[in-house]
Design an enzyme around this catalytic site. Structure first.
Site, PDB file in Angstrom:
ATOM      1  N   ASP A   1      35.285  35.103  39.320  1.00 36.95           N
ATOM      2  CA  ASP A   1      34.020  35.818  39.438  1.00 36.95           C
ATOM      3  C   ASP A   1      32.931  34.839  39.842  1.00 36.95           C
ATOM      4  OD1 ASP A   1      32.425  38.055  39.462  1.00 36.95           O
ATOM      5  OD2 ASP A   1      32.126  38.122  37.303  1.00 36.95           O
ATOM      6  N   GLY A   2      31.924  35.372  40.511  1.00 35.81           N
ATOM      7  CA  GLY A   2      30.758  34.605  40.909  1.00 35.81           C
ATOM      8  C   GLY A   2      29.507  35.272  40.380  1.00 35.81           C
TER       9      GLY A   2
ATOM     10  N   GLU B   1      31.758  33.938  44.752  1.00 42.37           N
ATOM     11  CA  GLU B   1      33.005  34.701  44.578  1.00 42.37           C
ATOM     12  C   GLU B   1      34.156  33.985  45.298  1.00 42.37           C
ATOM     13  OE1 GLU B   1      33.391  37.338  42.674  1.00 42.37           O
ATOM     14  OE2 GLU B   1      31.436  38.289  42.519  1.00 42.37           O
TER      15      GLU B   1
ATOM     16  N   ASP C   1      36.400  41.235  40.848  1.00 45.55           N
ATOM     17  CA  ASP C   1      35.576  42.428  41.043  1.00 45.55           C
ATOM     18  C   ASP C   1      34.839  42.378  42.384  1.00 45.55           C
ATOM     19  OD1 ASP C   1      33.514  40.605  40.598  1.00 45.55           O
ATOM     20  OD2 ASP C   1      32.947  41.427  38.670  1.00 45.55           O
TER      21      ASP C   1
ATOM     22  N   HIS D   1      32.210  44.275  34.984  1.00 45.08           N
ATOM     23  CA  HIS D   1      31.460  44.652  33.780  1.00 45.08           C
ATOM     24  C   HIS D   1      31.969  45.960  33.171  1.00 45.08           C
ATOM     25  CE1 HIS D   1      28.904  41.384  34.977  1.00 45.08           C
ATOM     26  NE2 HIS D   1      28.758  41.952  36.151  1.00 45.08           N
TER      27      HIS D   1
ATOM     28  N   ASP E   1      33.123  36.001  34.302  1.00 39.88           N
ATOM     29  CA  ASP E   1      31.696  36.233  34.516  1.00 39.88           C
ATOM     30  C   ASP E   1      30.871  35.348  33.580  1.00 39.88           C
ATOM     31  OD1 ASP E   1      29.384  37.838  35.592  1.00 39.88           O
ATOM     32  OD2 ASP E   1      29.225  38.350  33.461  1.00 39.88           O
TER      33      ASP E   1
END
Length: 150
Positions: free
Chosen positions: A12-13, A52, A74, A129, A139
């Site tokens: 994740d970024g 990302e 995501d 999320h 995250d």
């Protein structure tokens, strides 16, 4: 031989502003060997998409042997580049989009292709999320890395 070990890569970024200070987080899990590795990093003036991509690249770079890798993220940007054939088309078109514009983040797309070369890769998109434990942890790693430089 490629793919002897199965690895789960969660990436994740996070970015505050776009561009702005950003962070990435990656979790590698090898259930066969009961191993988990968490990594993160940051960039001062970057974009969410660059973070990302960096998260995935750094995950692949940490692998020491060819593996079967399931990448879970995501980021539609990352997954759709493979699932919808964007990456192949960009390469075929000399790193130009369908509208003949230069591909954004070409440097990172090339780095990702190099990093994943020895591996068998499957891409999996998940909603961000939404309570997925590893995505939430990735995250948190990304946000914490971003906060250190913001």
């Amino acid at each position: 031989m490629a793919g002897e070990v199965a690895v789960e890569l969660y990436a994740d970024g996070a970015c505050s502003g776009n561009p702005g200070p950003g962070g990435w987080g990656t979790i590698l899990r090898c259930r066969e060997q009961n191993l988990i590795k968490r990594m993160s990093g940051a960039g001062k003036n970057t974009t969410n998409n660059r973070m990302e991509l960096t998260a995935v690249i750094e995950g692949f770079k940490a692998l020491k042997m060819p593996c079967r890798v399931v990448v879970t993220t995501d980021s539609r940007y990352v997954v759709d580049a493979f699932a919808k054939g964007w990456l192949k088309n960009w390469q075929k078109n000399g790193w130009r989009t369908a509208s003949k514009q230069p591909v954004k983040n070409e440097d990172l797309w090339r780095a990702l292709m190099d990093a994943m070369q020895p591996h068998q890769v499957r891409w999996q998109w998940i909603r961000g999320h939404a309570g997925h434990p590893e995505n939430e942890m990735a995250d948190q790693l990304a946000v914490a890395a971003r906060m250190k430089i913001a």
